[in-house]
Design an enzyme around this catalytic site. Structure first.
Site, PDB file in Angstrom:
ATOM      1  N   ARG A  11      -2.358  13.863   4.420  1.00 48.58           N
ATOM      2  CA  ARG A  11      -3.451  14.231   5.326  1.00 48.58           C
ATOM      3  C   ARG A  11      -3.091  15.384   6.235  1.00 48.58           C
ATOM      4  NH1 ARG A  11      -3.927   8.219   7.382  1.00 48.58           N
ATOM      5  NH2 ARG A  11      -1.750   8.497   6.841  1.00 48.58           N
ATOM      6  N   LYS A  29       7.256  -9.255   7.504  1.00 42.30           N
ATOM      7  CA  LYS A  29       6.320  -8.494   8.352  1.00 42.30           C
ATOM      8  C   LYS A  29       4.922  -9.049   8.193  1.00 42.30           C
ATOM      9  CE  LYS A  29       8.560  -3.990   8.454  1.00 42.30           C
ATOM     10  NZ  LYS A  29       8.525  -2.714   7.732  1.00 42.30           N
ATOM     11  N   HIS A  48      -7.892   6.147   0.514  1.00 44.09           N
ATOM     12  CA  HIS A  48      -7.025   5.687  -0.571  1.00 44.09           C
ATOM     13  C   HIS A  48      -7.780   5.735  -1.907  1.00 44.09           C
ATOM     14  CE1 HIS A  48      -4.860   3.210   2.740  1.00 44.09           C
ATOM     15  NE2 HIS A  48      -4.095   4.219   2.429  1.00 44.09           N
ATOM     16  N   SER A  76      -5.554   3.512   8.094  1.00 42.80           N
ATOM     17  CA  SER A  76      -5.596   2.055   8.135  1.00 42.80           C
ATOM     18  C   SER A  76      -5.424   1.571   9.568  1.00 42.80           C
ATOM     19  CB  SER A  76      -4.480   1.463   7.271  1.00 42.80           C
ATOM     20  OG  SER A  76      -4.676   1.822   5.927  1.00 42.80           O
TER      21      SER A  76
HETATM   22  P1  ADP Z   1       2.391   3.533   3.891  1.00 42.70           P
HETATM   23  O1  ADP Z   1       2.562   2.383   4.831  1.00 42.70           O
HETATM   24  O2  ADP Z   1       3.339   3.520   2.731  1.00 42.70           O
HETATM   25  O3  ADP Z   1       2.281   4.893   4.542  1.00 42.70           O
HETATM   26  P2  ADP Z   1      -0.494   3.515   3.587  1.00 42.70           P
HETATM   27  O4  ADP Z   1      -1.239   2.340   3.060  1.00 42.70           O
HETATM   28  O5  ADP Z   1      -0.692   3.847   5.030  1.00 42.70           O
HETATM   29  O6  ADP Z   1       1.007   3.223   3.217  1.00 42.70           O
HETATM   30  O7  ADP Z   1      -0.823   4.814   2.738  1.00 42.70           O
HETATM   31  C1  ADP Z   1      -0.527   4.920   1.355  1.00 42.70           C
HETATM   32  C2  ADP Z   1      -0.639   6.380   0.936  1.00 42.70           C
HETATM   33  O8  ADP Z   1      -1.961   6.841   1.113  1.00 42.70           O
HETATM   34  C3  ADP Z   1       0.242   7.343   1.736  1.00 42.70           C
HETATM   35  O9  ADP Z   1       0.703   8.364   0.858  1.00 42.70           O
HETATM   36  C4  ADP Z   1      -0.711   7.917   2.758  1.00 42.70           C
HETATM   37  O10 ADP Z   1      -0.295   9.196   3.191  1.00 42.70           O
HETATM   38  C5  ADP Z   1      -1.964   8.002   1.916  1.00 42.70           C
HETATM   39  N1  ADP Z   1      -3.182   7.986   2.735  1.00 42.70           N
HETATM   40  C6  ADP Z   1      -3.476   7.170   3.768  1.00 42.70           C
HETATM   41  N2  ADP Z   1      -4.707   7.433   4.266  1.00 42.70           N
HETATM   42  C7  ADP Z   1      -5.201   8.467   3.515  1.00 42.70           C
HETATM   43  C8  ADP Z   1      -6.411   9.228   3.551  1.00 42.70           C
HETATM   44  N3  ADP Z   1      -7.352   8.990   4.460  1.00 42.70           N
HETATM   45  N4  ADP Z   1      -6.559  10.214   2.640  1.00 42.70           N
HETATM   46  C9  ADP Z   1      -5.582  10.471   1.738  1.00 42.70           C
HETATM   47  N5  ADP Z   1      -4.416   9.805   1.664  1.00 42.70           N
HETATM   48  C10 ADP Z   1      -4.218   8.815   2.530  1.00 42.70           C
END
Ligand code: ADP
Length: 150
Positions: free
Chosen positions: A91, A42, A18, A129
């Site tokens: 990703r 949630k 992120h 995550s």
């Molecule tokens: P959501 O629950 O909305 O998917 P996340 O917190 O999982 O939220 O992810 C937020 C954003 O960051 C999304 O666009 C996701 O694809 C992107 N993202 C998550 N992990 C990575 C990573 N390792 N590299 C690049 N982008 C990522």
């Protein structure tokens, strides 16, 4: 006009992947608002208030990056904040399928909003995550995956 982007997500937890998207986004936008979407019904794994603190401290010194939480449609939040861009990370094709749908819906809800996608840097492609939560649940060290000490 100032280019303001929201980087929306659950960030449970916020990861090095992120962070990489936010820092690369700064080359495109004047200001980035990290929006932690939180549905009060949630349950999160990592405490919300603590996560805000950790993310904010990891961007100390960047006055164009801020962290907020919200519980409404991202398209409405963007209108309220005067943000014309949504920043998201991609990703793989699974991310693409999902992102494609929400981008279409967001555009429908707020025609002024453009979704902008950055392809993940290869070193962060496998960081998610959900995997980090799993590692943490079993007591292993997650410090190599997140930009703060926890
Ligand atoms: P959501 O629950 O909305 O998917 P996340 O917190 O999982 O939220 O992810 C937020 C954003 O960051 C999304 O666009 C996701 O694809 C992107 N993202 C998550 N992990 C990575 C990573 N390792 N590299 C690049 N982008 C990522």
């Amino acid at each position: 006009m100032k280019k303001i982007a929201i980087f929306p997500g659950s960030f449970d937890p916020f990861t090095n992947g992120h962070r990489n998207i936010v820092l690369r986004g700064l080359r495109l936008f004047d200001q980035i608002i990290i929006g932690i979407g939180h549905n009060s019904k949630k349950k999160r794994y990592f405490d919300l208030e603590e996560m805000i603190e950790l993310i904010s401290s990891s961007f100390k010194g960047y006055d164009n990056i801020s962290v907020i939480t919200y519980d409404e449609l991202t398209a409405d939040l963007a209108k309220k904040l005067g943000a014309n861009y949504l920043l998201r990370g991609l990703r793989n094709t699974t991310d693409f399928e999902y992102e494609n749908s929400i981008a279409q819906v967001n555009k429908h809800l707020n025609n002024d909003l453009e979704s902008v996608f950055l392809i993940t840097s290869p070193e962060f492609a496998s960081v998610s995550s959900s995997i980090i939560r799993e590692i943490h649940r079993y007591g292993a060290d997650i410090s190599g995956f997140v930009p703060y000490k926890i």
